[in-house]
Scaffold this motif. Structure first.
Motif, PDB file in Angstrom:
ATOM      1  N   ILE A 131       0.805  -1.225   0.000  1.00  0.00           N
ATOM      2  CA  ILE A 131       0.000   0.000   0.000  1.00  0.00           C
ATOM      3  C   ILE A 131       0.836   1.272   0.000  1.00  0.00           C
ATOM      4  N   ASP A 132       2.120   1.167   0.336  1.00  0.00           N
ATOM      5  CA  ASP A 132       2.969   2.359   0.379  1.00  0.00           C
ATOM      6  C   ASP A 132       3.181   2.934  -1.017  1.00  0.00           C
ATOM      7  N   GLY A 133       3.215   4.252  -1.097  1.00  0.00           N
ATOM      8  CA  GLY A 133       3.498   4.893  -2.380  1.00  0.00           C
ATOM      9  C   GLY A 133       4.933   4.720  -2.813  1.00  0.00           C
ATOM     10  N   ALA A 134       5.847   4.665  -1.831  1.00  0.00           N
ATOM     11  CA  ALA A 134       7.264   4.434  -2.121  1.00  0.00           C
ATOM     12  C   ALA A 134       7.720   3.255  -1.270  1.00  0.00           C
ATOM     13  N   PRO A 135       7.371   2.027  -1.684  1.00  0.00           N
ATOM     14  CA  PRO A 135       7.652   0.851  -0.846  1.00  0.00           C
ATOM     15  C   PRO A 135       9.146   0.660  -0.587  1.00  0.00           C
ATOM     16  N   HIS A 136       9.447   0.210   0.627  1.00  0.00           N
ATOM     17  CA  HIS A 136      10.828   0.071   1.066  1.00  0.00           C
ATOM     18  C   HIS A 136      10.966  -1.253   1.801  1.00  0.00           C
ATOM     19  N   LEU A 137      11.987  -2.039   1.436  1.00  0.00           N
ATOM     20  CA  LEU A 137      12.183  -3.347   2.060  1.00  0.00           C
ATOM     21  C   LEU A 137      13.139  -3.295   3.242  1.00  0.00           C
ATOM     22  N   GLY A 138      14.309  -2.729   3.038  1.00  0.00           N
ATOM     23  CA  GLY A 138      15.319  -2.728   4.084  1.00  0.00           C
ATOM     24  C   GLY A 138      16.180  -3.981   4.010  1.00  0.00           C
ATOM     25  N   THR A 139      17.477  -3.836   4.251  1.00  0.00           N
ATOM     26  CA  THR A 139      18.417  -4.956   4.108  1.00  0.00           C
ATOM     27  C   THR A 139      18.084  -6.103   5.048  1.00  0.00           C
ATOM     28  N   ASP A 140      17.675  -5.795   6.300  1.00  0.00           N
ATOM     29  CA  ASP A 140      17.374  -6.870   7.252  1.00  0.00           C
ATOM     30  C   ASP A 140      16.257  -7.766   6.727  1.00  0.00           C
ATOM     31  N   ASN A 141      15.230  -7.169   6.171  1.00  0.00           N
ATOM     32  CA  ASN A 141      14.136  -7.954   5.594  1.00  0.00           C
ATOM     33  C   ASN A 141      14.606  -8.735   4.375  1.00  0.00           C
ATOM     34  N   LEU A 142      15.480  -8.135   3.576  1.00  0.00           N
ATOM     35  CA  LEU A 142      15.951  -8.787   2.362  1.00  0.00           C
ATOM     36  C   LEU A 142      16.766 -10.046   2.662  1.00  0.00           C
ATOM     37  N   VAL A 143      17.555 -10.026   3.712  1.00  0.00           N
ATOM     38  CA  VAL A 143      18.351 -11.204   4.045  1.00  0.00           C
ATOM     39  C   VAL A 143      17.437 -12.391   4.329  1.00  0.00           C
ATOM     40  N   ARG A 144      16.419 -12.191   5.147  1.00  0.00           N
ATOM     41  CA  ARG A 144      15.474 -13.268   5.459  1.00  0.00           C
ATOM     42  C   ARG A 144      14.691 -13.690   4.220  1.00  0.00           C
ATOM     43  N   LEU A 145      14.236 -12.705   3.467  1.00  0.00           N
ATOM     44  CA  LEU A 145      13.445 -12.964   2.268  1.00  0.00           C
ATOM     45  C   LEU A 145      14.232 -13.792   1.249  1.00  0.00           C
ATOM     46  N   LEU A 146      15.486 -13.447   1.019  1.00  0.00           N
ATOM     47  CA  LEU A 146      16.299 -14.152   0.031  1.00  0.00           C
ATOM     48  C   LEU A 146      16.563 -15.596   0.439  1.00  0.00           C
ATOM     49  N   ARG A 147      16.781 -15.816   1.725  1.00  0.00           N
ATOM     50  CA  ARG A 147      16.991 -17.187   2.180  1.00  0.00           C
ATOM     51  C   ARG A 147      15.721 -18.020   2.015  1.00  0.00           C
ATOM     52  N   ASN A 148      14.566 -17.407   2.240  1.00  0.00           N
ATOM     53  CA  ASN A 148      13.297 -18.106   2.025  1.00  0.00           C
ATOM     54  C   ASN A 148      13.088 -18.428   0.555  1.00  0.00           C
ATOM     55  N   MET A 149      13.433 -17.489  -0.323  1.00  0.00           N
ATOM     56  CA  MET A 149      13.326 -17.720  -1.766  1.00  0.00           C
ATOM     57  C   MET A 149      14.223 -18.877  -2.196  1.00  0.00           C
ATOM     58  N   ARG A 150      15.443 -18.877  -1.689  1.00  0.00           N
ATOM     59  CA  ARG A 150      16.405 -19.926  -2.033  1.00  0.00           C
ATOM     60  C   ARG A 150      15.882 -21.302  -1.628  1.00  0.00           C
ATOM     61  N   ARG A 151      15.374 -21.388  -0.408  1.00  0.00           N
ATOM     62  CA  ARG A 151      14.858 -22.665   0.087  1.00  0.00           C
ATOM     63  C   ARG A 151      13.669 -23.141  -0.762  1.00  0.00           C
ATOM     64  N   ASP A 152      12.777 -22.213  -1.105  1.00  0.00           N
ATOM     65  CA  ASP A 152      11.593 -22.592  -1.873  1.00  0.00           C
ATOM     66  C   ASP A 152      11.963 -22.995  -3.292  1.00  0.00           C
ATOM     67  N   LEU A 153      12.918 -22.289  -3.890  1.00  0.00           N
ATOM     68  CA  LEU A 153      13.352 -22.643  -5.240  1.00  0.00           C
ATOM     69  C   LEU A 153      13.852 -24.078  -5.286  1.00  0.00           C
ATOM     70  N   ARG A 154      14.617 -24.477  -4.300  1.00  0.00           N
ATOM     71  CA  ARG A 154      15.129 -25.844  -4.254  1.00  0.00           C
ATOM     72  C   ARG A 154      14.004 -26.848  -4.010  1.00  0.00           C
ATOM     73  N   LYS A 155      13.054 -26.493  -3.153  1.00  0.00           N
ATOM     74  CA  LYS A 155      11.930 -27.390  -2.908  1.00  0.00           C
ATOM     75  C   LYS A 155      11.118 -27.619  -4.185  1.00  0.00           C
ATOM     76  N   LEU A 156      11.061 -26.596  -5.029  1.00  0.00           N
ATOM     77  CA  LEU A 156      10.300 -26.687  -6.271  1.00  0.00           C
ATOM     78  C   LEU A 156      11.054 -27.428  -7.377  1.00  0.00           C
ATOM     79  N   GLY A 157      12.281 -27.860  -7.100  1.00  0.00           N
ATOM     80  CA  GLY A 157      13.044 -28.626  -8.078  1.00  0.00           C
ATOM     81  C   GLY A 157      14.091 -27.834  -8.822  1.00  0.00           C
ATOM     82  N   GLY A 158      14.241 -26.547  -8.498  1.00  0.00           N
ATOM     83  CA  GLY A 158      15.273 -25.737  -9.128  1.00  0.00           C
ATOM     84  C   GLY A 158      16.597 -25.863  -8.391  1.00  0.00           C
TER      85      GLY A 158
END
Length: 224
Positions: A131-158
């Motif tokens: 909903i933010d007009g200028a959305p912002h993630l922040g590095t702390d959120n990105l570290v957790r988010l990227l690790r979750n993406m990595r885990r899911d990619l492998r679970k999906l067969g990538g």
């Protein structure tokens, strides 16, 4: 070509149980090699893995985000630079250690842009970015988010391989047929900080049905 579990075994990489894929048919699927684990490469790999009709293999010359943070700390505090793991190279791309703002030239957060934002929330981004007009993630959120993406990619067969720098494209009859990858040491870490897995080593030719270059603007050597 090898399946995800087979290729990990060949390289000496030990995956945890929640990173293994149960898809026995992945060995038969077309292979798409993706160069670069910034936003473009990550979303490309996830989209293809979710679709299920091919097997994406993501090659990132830099380090996993948890090890990349240590390398950036060494750069900032000791002026010790790793040419392959720094503000420009590594999981998440150059924006991971910037201010984390989400921008687009499209000008509105609808359609495909909305889908990207919803995917980021799915992997751990704060819901306010929807909903933010200028959305912002922040590095702390990105570290957790990227690790979750990595885990899911492998679970999906990538697959996702770090310390993997593309050094050559193979072209046959005007069609790209694969790439050469040079492996350097890469370290993944558990949530507690312990090292998990080993490294791919040496140089390997990867035969692929398609190759996506998502190397970013810092990797000029890819195009030279």
């Amino acid at each position: 070509s090898l399946s995800k579990n087979d290729s990990a075994s060949k390289a000496g990489l030990q995956l945890s149980d929640d990173e293994m894929t149960d898809d026995e048919s992945s060995n038969e699927k077309p292979v798409v090699a993706i160069v670069g684990a910034g936003p473009a490469g990550l979303f490309c790999a996830l989209t293809l893995a979710r679709d299920g009709h091919c097997r994406p293999i993501l090659f990132e010359r830099g380090q996993p985000v948890e090890s990349r943070g240590r390398d950036i700390g060494a750069l900032m505090h000791r002026r010790s630079i790793d040419s392959e793991s720094n503000f420009a190279f590594g999981e998440g791309g150059a924006g991971t250690w910037s201010d984390g703002k989400l921008t687009t030239r499209i000008g509105r957060n609808q359609g495909p842009v909305r889908s990207v934002l919803e995917t980021l929330v799915e992997y751990g981004a704060p819901e306010k970015i929807l909903i933010d007009g200028a959305p912002h993630l922040g590095t702390d959120n990105l570290v957790r988010l990227l690790r979750n993406m990595r885990r899911d990619l492998r679970k999906l067969g990538g697959e996702i391989r770090f310390g993997a720098r593309m050094t050559r494209l193979f072209v046959e009859d005007g069609i790209v047929s694969g790439l050469e990858v040079e492996y350097n040491k890469a370290v993944e870490r558990s949530i507690g900080g312990a090292e998990v897995g080993q490294v791919y080593k040496g140089t390997e030719r990867i035969d692929a049905d398609a190759v996506v270059l998502a190397a970013g603007h810092s990797a000029r050597d890819v195009y030279e």
